[in-house]
Design a protein around this motif. Structure first.
Motif, PDB file in Angstrom:
ATOM      1  N   ALA A  12       0.837  -1.211   0.000  1.00 25.79           N
ATOM      2  CA  ALA A  12       0.000   0.000   0.000  1.00 25.79           C
ATOM      3  C   ALA A  12       0.866   1.254   0.000  1.00 25.79           C
ATOM      4  CB  ALA A  12      -0.914  -0.007   1.220  1.00 25.79           C
ATOM      5  N   ARG A  13       2.081   1.127   0.507  1.00 29.26           N
ATOM      6  CA  ARG A  13       2.960   2.295   0.579  1.00 29.26           C
ATOM      7  C   ARG A  13       4.421   1.803   0.597  1.00 29.26           C
ATOM      8  NH1 ARG A  13       1.476   2.591   6.862  1.00 29.26           N
ATOM      9  NH2 ARG A  13       3.306   1.458   7.621  1.00 29.26           N
ATOM     10  N   LEU A  15       8.332   0.795   0.256  1.00 30.78           N
ATOM     11  CA  LEU A  15       9.106   0.035  -0.723  1.00 30.78           C
ATOM     12  C   LEU A  15       8.216  -0.880  -1.552  1.00 30.78           C
ATOM     13  CD1 LEU A  15      12.246  -0.963   1.420  1.00 30.78           C
ATOM     14  CD2 LEU A  15      12.069   0.869  -0.260  1.00 30.78           C
ATOM     15  N   GLY A  16       7.225  -1.474  -0.912  1.00 29.55           N
ATOM     16  CA  GLY A  16       6.326  -2.389  -1.626  1.00 29.55           C
ATOM     17  C   GLY A  16       5.625  -1.690  -2.776  1.00 29.55           C
ATOM     18  N   ASP A  34      -2.389  -5.663   1.285  1.00 26.17           N
ATOM     19  CA  ASP A  34      -1.927  -4.943   2.477  1.00 26.17           C
ATOM     20  C   ASP A  34      -2.996  -5.096   3.547  1.00 26.17           C
ATOM     21  OD1 ASP A  34       0.459  -2.572   2.631  1.00 26.17           O
ATOM     22  OD2 ASP A  34      -0.956  -2.662   4.309  1.00 26.17           O
ATOM     23  N   ASP A  36      -3.559  -2.598   5.525  1.00 28.21           N
ATOM     24  CA  ASP A  36      -4.119  -1.246   5.565  1.00 28.21           C
ATOM     25  C   ASP A  36      -5.008  -1.052   4.331  1.00 28.21           C
ATOM     26  OD1 ASP A  36      -4.623   1.475   5.400  1.00 28.21           O
ATOM     27  OD2 ASP A  36      -2.613   2.057   6.078  1.00 28.21           O
ATOM     28  N   GLN A  64      -0.196 -12.239   8.180  1.00 31.50           N
ATOM     29  CA  GLN A  64       0.002 -12.963   9.442  1.00 31.50           C
ATOM     30  C   GLN A  64      -1.040 -14.078   9.582  1.00 31.50           C
ATOM     31  OE1 GLN A  64      -0.038  -9.942  12.495  1.00 31.50           O
ATOM     32  NE2 GLN A  64       0.460 -11.490  14.017  1.00 31.50           N
ATOM     33  N   ILE A  92       7.217  -5.221   9.587  1.00 30.89           N
ATOM     34  CA  ILE A  92       7.097  -4.194  10.625  1.00 30.89           C
ATOM     35  C   ILE A  92       8.373  -4.203  11.468  1.00 30.89           C
ATOM     36  CG2 ILE A  92       4.568  -4.397  10.763  1.00 30.89           C
ATOM     37  CD1 ILE A  92       5.110  -5.797  13.563  1.00 30.89           C
ATOM     38  N   ILE A 104       5.216 -11.612  11.142  1.00 28.49           N
ATOM     39  CA  ILE A 104       5.030 -10.930   9.845  1.00 28.49           C
ATOM     40  C   ILE A 104       6.315 -11.002   9.007  1.00 28.49           C
ATOM     41  CG2 ILE A 104       4.584  -8.691   8.727  1.00 28.49           C
ATOM     42  CD1 ILE A 104       2.805  -8.008  11.181  1.00 28.49           C
ATOM     43  N   VAL A 133      12.089  -9.761   0.931  1.00 28.80           N
ATOM     44  CA  VAL A 133      12.694  -8.511   1.379  1.00 28.80           C
ATOM     45  C   VAL A 133      13.250  -8.706   2.784  1.00 28.80           C
ATOM     46  CG1 VAL A 133      12.364  -6.050   1.792  1.00 28.80           C
ATOM     47  CG2 VAL A 133      11.164  -7.182  -0.102  1.00 28.80           C
ATOM     48  N   TYR A 148      13.719  -7.758  15.332  1.00 33.33           N
ATOM     49  CA  TYR A 148      13.634  -7.401  13.906  1.00 33.33           C
ATOM     50  C   TYR A 148      14.829  -8.003  13.167  1.00 33.33           C
ATOM     51  CZ  TYR A 148      13.535  -4.438   9.698  1.00 33.33           C
ATOM     52  OH  TYR A 148      13.520  -3.986   8.393  1.00 33.33           O
ATOM     53  N   PHE A 182      18.730   1.804   5.418  1.00 36.41           N
ATOM     54  CA  PHE A 182      17.622   2.652   5.861  1.00 36.41           C
ATOM     55  C   PHE A 182      17.028   3.427   4.692  1.00 36.41           C
ATOM     56  CE2 PHE A 182      20.419   2.439   9.641  1.00 36.41           C
ATOM     57  CZ  PHE A 182      19.533   1.847  10.519  1.00 36.41           C
ATOM     58  N   THR A 185      10.929   5.547   4.845  1.00 33.92           N
ATOM     59  CA  THR A 185       9.525   5.137   4.751  1.00 33.92           C
ATOM     60  C   THR A 185       8.917   5.132   6.157  1.00 33.92           C
ATOM     61  OG1 THR A 185       9.965   2.808   5.106  1.00 33.92           O
ATOM     62  CG2 THR A 185      10.108   3.580   2.831  1.00 33.92           C
ATOM     63  N   ILE A 187       8.232   2.868   8.150  1.00 40.92           N
ATOM     64  CA  ILE A 187       8.732   1.876   9.114  1.00 40.92           C
ATOM     65  C   ILE A 187       9.742   2.505  10.086  1.00 40.92           C
ATOM     66  CG2 ILE A 187      10.781   0.896   7.962  1.00 40.92           C
ATOM     67  CD1 ILE A 187       9.613  -1.895   8.619  1.00 40.92           C
ATOM     68  N   ILE A 188      10.426   3.527   9.652  1.00 41.33           N
ATOM     69  CA  ILE A 188      11.400   4.130  10.570  1.00 41.33           C
ATOM     70  C   ILE A 188      10.864   5.400  11.241  1.00 41.33           C
ATOM     71  CG2 ILE A 188      13.447   3.131   9.510  1.00 41.33           C
ATOM     72  CD1 ILE A 188      13.963   5.766   8.173  1.00 41.33           C
TER      73      ILE A 188
HETATM   74  N1  LIG Z   1      12.577   1.387   5.132  1.00 40.66           N
HETATM   75  C1  LIG Z   1      13.689   0.793   5.518  1.00 40.66           C
HETATM   76  O1  LIG Z   1      14.603   1.441   6.033  1.00 40.66           O
HETATM   77  C2  LIG Z   1      13.878  -0.658   5.288  1.00 40.66           C
HETATM   78  C3  LIG Z   1      12.826  -1.519   5.081  1.00 40.66           C
HETATM   79  N2  LIG Z   1      13.055  -2.850   4.931  1.00 40.66           N
HETATM   80  C4  LIG Z   1      11.964  -3.782   4.729  1.00 40.66           C
HETATM   81  O2  LIG Z   1      11.202  -3.401   3.615  1.00 40.66           O
HETATM   82  C5  LIG Z   1       9.873  -3.873   3.746  1.00 40.66           C
HETATM   83  C6  LIG Z   1       8.905  -2.735   3.471  1.00 40.66           C
HETATM   84  O3  LIG Z   1       9.065  -1.772   4.467  1.00 40.66           O
HETATM   85  P1  LIG Z   1       8.839  -0.204   4.231  1.00 40.66           P
HETATM   86  O4  LIG Z   1       8.238   0.034   2.929  1.00 40.66           O
HETATM   87  O5  LIG Z   1      10.084   0.461   4.572  1.00 40.66           O
HETATM   88  O6  LIG Z   1       7.815   0.107   5.414  1.00 40.66           O
HETATM   89  P2  LIG Z   1       6.307   0.607   5.413  1.00 40.66           P
HETATM   90  O7  LIG Z   1       5.895   0.571   6.826  1.00 40.66           O
HETATM   91  O8  LIG Z   1       6.189   1.884   4.684  1.00 40.66           O
HETATM   92  O9  LIG Z   1       5.541  -0.507   4.566  1.00 40.66           O
HETATM   93  C7  LIG Z   1       5.212  -1.746   5.071  1.00 40.66           C
HETATM   94  C8  LIG Z   1       3.861  -2.144   4.523  1.00 40.66           C
HETATM   95  O10 LIG Z   1       3.571  -3.452   4.984  1.00 40.66           O
HETATM   96  C9  LIG Z   1       2.229  -3.477   5.411  1.00 40.66           C
HETATM   97  N3  LIG Z   1       2.020  -4.532   6.377  1.00 40.66           N
HETATM   98  C10 LIG Z   1       2.467  -4.577   7.657  1.00 40.66           C
HETATM   99  N4  LIG Z   1       2.018  -5.671   8.251  1.00 40.66           N
HETATM  100  C11 LIG Z   1       1.289  -6.362   7.347  1.00 40.66           C
HETATM  101  C12 LIG Z   1       0.562  -7.562   7.391  1.00 40.66           C
HETATM  102  N5  LIG Z   1       0.479  -8.290   8.491  1.00 40.66           N
HETATM  103  N6  LIG Z   1      -0.065  -7.978   6.268  1.00 40.66           N
HETATM  104  C13 LIG Z   1      -0.006  -7.224   5.145  1.00 40.66           C
HETATM  105  N7  LIG Z   1       0.636  -6.052   5.063  1.00 40.66           N
HETATM  106  C14 LIG Z   1       1.281  -5.623   6.154  1.00 40.66           C
HETATM  107  C15 LIG Z   1       2.007  -2.090   5.998  1.00 40.66           C
HETATM  108  O11 LIG Z   1       0.628  -1.774   6.135  1.00 40.66           O
HETATM  109  C16 LIG Z   1       2.742  -1.226   5.000  1.00 40.66           C
HETATM  110  O12 LIG Z   1       1.928  -0.828   3.942  1.00 40.66           O
HETATM  111  C17 LIG Z   1       9.787  -4.446   5.164  1.00 40.66           C
HETATM  112  O13 LIG Z   1       9.928  -5.843   5.108  1.00 40.66           O
HETATM  113  C18 LIG Z   1      10.964  -3.843   5.869  1.00 40.66           C
HETATM  114  O14 LIG Z   1      11.419  -4.612   6.946  1.00 40.66           O
HETATM  115  C19 LIG Z   1      14.315  -3.371   4.952  1.00 40.66           C
HETATM  116  C20 LIG Z   1      15.375  -2.563   5.141  1.00 40.66           C
HETATM  117  C21 LIG Z   1      15.261  -1.140   5.288  1.00 40.66           C
END
Ligand SMILES: NC(=O)C1=CN([C@@H]2O[C@H](COP(=O)(O)OP(=O)(O)OC[C@H]3O[C@@H](n4cnc5c(N)ncnc54)[C@H](O)[C@@H]3O)[C@@H](O)[C@H]2O)C=CC1
Ligand SMILES: CCCCCC(=O)/C=C/C=C\C=C\C=C\[C@@H](O)[C@@H](O)CCCC(=O)O
Length: 336
Positions: A12-13, A15-16, A34, A36, A64, A92, A104, A133, A148, A182, A185, A187-188
């Motif tokens: 939904a937002r 990196l994905g 997602d 959300d 999950q 997360i 998750i 990822v 994590y 990092f 997004t 997540i941080i």
């Molecule tokens: N942003 C960063 O610095 C880094 C991110 N990552 C990984 O990248 C991936 C994406 O993270 P970001 O885009 O950064 O964070 P984000 O928080 O922006 O995106 C994560 C997405 O996953 C969804 N999500 C969470 N739990 C869920 C569930 N149970 N079922 C379905 N959807 C769910 C959220 O609603 C959100 O849309 C994660 O696996 C994260 O660990 C890895 C390294 C660095």
């Protein structure tokens, strides 16, 4: 290499969503999920406007929940008949909810990979790509978020183990990990309440730098390359080690290892992790490519042949670093 059917979780937002856009730009069809729902629908509407109603679809799903995840995956197959690319991205970071973090980030990635494998090995056209990822936290310890970090190490261990399975190779299924550093997004955001030692977390993030997001040379680029490895013409892999770790971390600038910029062959002394103290993500001007990496057999040296091939040095250096870290001696990256 376009025209594939891809699934992206947690898109939904962040990196994905960027991965989804990268796939859509290639001409693939993407079904993303997602937890959300509101954000998912909004993203779906925006993407449909840019890429066409038939090419992208959002379905609510909490990865999950086993049954929900299975239903989601089956609905994609019902709609598109196949899944060629599975991106297990949802994640997360919350040390106060460490069990959920594992559920998750690791359990659901295992589940998603198995759903994809079972489908890919049985489908008539055969084959596929699974992108899990992980994180830079998957290859090094991170004191402020141990659960994590454990989840992300698990993702790599799981993916590497499957990648060695003859059954996977026989069925032309490739499994790959992405290890971003990092990225800016959600997540941080609000990290302080979710880590052990927020000051250290802030310090490490400052030291490493944030990949501004979206960024012209951000994780989506790595992602596109990983996806393009479906085409063996582009990046060749050792047949026994058909998985690769990309990281967004800048591990060195070209002038560090090649000061006069002229000699295309350089010995990098990898015993000094200079890269870990360097600035991040500012070397995009140096469009010098990794041509070939070979190991000379000596413990701390790697021979790097660089050519003017338009792939950013960040990628090259990241690969070199990962190869060394993971002692991936059998690995060869070749230019086209
Ligand atoms: N942003 C960063 O610095 C880094 C991110 N990552 C990984 O990248 C991936 C994406 O993270 P970001 O885009 O950064 O964070 P984000 O928080 O922006 O995106 C994560 C997405 O996953 C969804 N999500 C969470 N739990 C869920 C569930 N149970 N079922 C379905 N959807 C769910 C959220 O609603 C959100 O849309 C994660 O696996 C994260 O660990 C890895 C390294 C660095
Ligand atoms: C805080 C949110 C993390 C979620 C995003 C993510 O996965 C990003 C990870 C990127 C890199 C992490 C690197 C950490 C390195 C440090 O552990 C290392 O430099 C040692 C620092 C000193 C210490 O004691 O931790």
């Amino acid at each position: 290499m376009s025209g594939k059917v891809a699934v992206v979780t947690g898109a939904a937002r962040g990196l994905g969503r960027a991965f989804t856009e990268a796939l859509l730009k290639r001409g693939d069809k993407v079904c993303f999920c997602d937890v959300d729902v509101q954000q998912g629908k909004q993203t779906e509407n925006e993407l449909k406007k840019n890429f066409g109603d038939d090419n992208v679809q959002f379905l609510p799903c909490d990865v999950q929940k086993d049954e929900e995840f299975k239903d989601f995956f089956n609905r994609v197959i019902q709609k598109y008949n196949t899944v060629d690319i599975m991106v297990n991205n949802a994640g997360i970071m919350n040390e106060n909810q460490w069990r959920t973090t594992i559920d998750i980030n690791l359990t659901a990635v295992i589940h998603g990979s198995l759903l994809a494998m079972n489908h890919m090995k049985n489908k008539s056209t055969g084959g596929g790509l699974i992108v899990n990822v992980s994180s830079l936290a998957g290859v090094m310890p991170v004191s402020f978020c141990p659960a994590y970090t454990a989840s992300k190490h698990g993702v790599i261990a799981f993916s590497r183990s499957w990648a060695l399975q003859p059954e996977l190779k026989r069925n032309r299924i490739r499994i790959t990990c992405l290890c971003p550093s990092f990225a800016d997004t959600d997540i941080i955001k609000g990290t302080d309440d979710r880590v052990h030692g927020p000051e250290l977390a802030r310090m490490v993030m400052k030291q490493y730098g944030l990949m501004v997001f979206p960024y012209p040379n951000d994780q989506t680029l790595y992602f596109e390359i990983v996806v393009s490895t479906l085409n063996p013409y582009y990046v060749a892999f050792d047949s026994e080690n058909s998985h690769l770790y990309w990281t967004g971390r800048t591990l060195g600038k070209i002038n560090r290892c090649n000061p006069n910029g002229s000699d295309p062959t350089t010995i990098v002394d990898v015993s000094i992790p200079v890269a870990l103290t360097l600035d991040t993500h500012n070397s995009t001007q140096n469009s010098i490519a990794l041509h070939k990496v070979t190991f000379d057999g000596k413990a701390n040296q790697v021979v790097v042949n660089l050519t003017a091939w338009p792939i950013d040095i960040e990628i090259g250096m990241s690969v070199i670093y990962m190869l060394i870290k993971l002692k991936y001696y059998r690995y060869h990256i070749m230019s086209v």
